[in-house]
Scaffold this motif. Structure first.
Motif, short mmCIF file in Angstrom:
data_model
loop_
_atom_site.label_atom_id
_atom_site.label_comp_id
_atom_site.label_asym_id
_atom_site.label_seq_id
_atom_site.Cartn_x
_atom_site.Cartn_y
_atom_site.Cartn_z
N PRO A 73 -1.61 -21.39 26.02
CA PRO A 73 -1.26 -20.78 27.31
C PRO A 73 -2.32 -19.85 27.85
O PRO A 73 -2.30 -19.49 29.02
CB PRO A 73 0.03 -20.02 26.99
N PHE A 74 -3.27 -19.46 26.99
CA PHE A 74 -4.32 -18.55 27.42
C PHE A 74 -5.59 -19.29 27.84
O PHE A 74 -6.60 -18.66 28.18
CB PHE A 74 -4.66 -17.57 26.29
N ALA A 75 -5.55 -20.63 27.82
CA ALA A 75 -6.73 -21.42 28.21
C ALA A 75 -7.01 -21.24 29.70
O ALA A 75 -6.16 -21.53 30.55
CB ALA A 75 -6.50 -22.89 27.87
N ALA A 76 -8.21 -20.77 30.02
CA ALA A 76 -8.59 -20.44 31.39
C ALA A 76 -9.16 -21.66 32.12
O ALA A 76 -9.49 -22.67 31.49
CB ALA A 76 -9.63 -19.31 31.37
N PRO A 77 -9.28 -21.58 33.44
CA PRO A 77 -9.92 -22.67 34.18
C PRO A 77 -11.33 -22.95 33.67
O PRO A 77 -12.02 -22.05 33.19
CB PRO A 77 -9.94 -22.15 35.62
N ALA A 78 -11.74 -24.21 33.79
CA ALA A 78 -13.08 -24.61 33.32
C ALA A 78 -13.63 -25.70 34.23
O ALA A 78 -12.89 -26.56 34.71
CB ALA A 78 -13.01 -25.11 31.88
#
Length: 252
Positions: A73-78
């Protein structure tokens, strides 16, 4: 009956090995459902090495069975570095746009080959709580990827999870060895703890046609398993329809 959710990451991985849309993730989802699978699971990662954000949107628009999206859930935009592939918008943004039936939160990192451990909620519980609250406000059932640790399972209930998914890699590794019964007993105790505190129970990772029957018939109140890697290999050997039927037989 325990529900069977098919993880399509490996189908997407095969597709991504070429600059093509073949094999189609959506078509395979439809075939799995037609063969009797109860749900579809995907695990989009920021590098989009298998399932992509666009796959999630397409599946959400077509599926009439349970859709389970896994991820950190903490995966940021990339930014995407592949021609024709949209940027990764961040895990939570995918969930906001798709509103799957279930979201399984997993503490993996970008460098991990695959998920290999559950949450430590003594470390992550405080920052997970508002995310879980948001997901539930969207009408999404929340499952946390967990090791068979009763203390951690009780904390999963405290932070607001609806279910846990037990990480079954250690069980699969021990299957057929002298350690099998000891390891399996830890999962039995974990299932009892989940029932005690009122958490639904899922399981997944390295479950296959050899080890699934014993696990299903030993662990209490198992609601759902997700099968991906082994399913893909078995489908090549047996054919997709026969493969689904074999897994369903293990779960009856």
């Amino acid at each position: 009956m325990t529900a069977l959710s098919i993880n399509l990451n490996k189908i997407a991985l095969i597709r991504n090995s070429r600059d093509t849309e073949y094999p189609s993730v959506a078509l395979h989802a439809a075939r799995c459902i037609a063969a009797g699978a109860h749900g579809i699971t995907v695990h989009p990662r920021p590098d989009q090495r298998h399932i992509r954000a666009d796959d999630c949107y397409e599946l959400a628009s077509m599926l009439e069975v349970e859709f389970n999206i896994e991820g950190n859930p903490f995966a940021a935009p990339a930014k995407s570095d592949r021609r024709g592939v949209s940027d990764y918008p961040g895990f939570m943004e995918i969930i906001r746009q798709t509103k799957p039936a279930q979201c399984t939160l997993v503490p993996d990192t970008n460098s991990q080959l695959t998920s290999d451990h559950g949450f430590n909620l003594q470390q992550d519980g405080e920052r997970l709580a508002p995310i879980i609250a948001e997901l539930k406000s969207l009408g999404v059932r929340v499952s946390l990827f967990m090791d068979p640790d009763p203390t951690q399972i009780r904390l999963a209930k405290e932070v607001g999870a609806d279910r846990i998914e037990l990480y079954t890699g250690p069980y699969a590794d021990s299957f057929g060895s002298q350690q099998q019964d000891e390891v399996l007993n830890a999962f039995v105790k974990a299932s009892e703890t989940a029932a005690e505190v009122g958490l639904g129970l899922n399981a997944g990772h390295d479950l296959n046609l050899h080890n699934l029957f014993l696990f299903k018939n030993s662990v209490h109140n198992l609601l759902e398993v997700s099968i991906g890697h082994a399913f893909t290999v078995d489908a090549i050997e047996m054919g997709l329809d026969n493969c689904i039927k074999s897994y369903l037989s293990c779960l009856r």
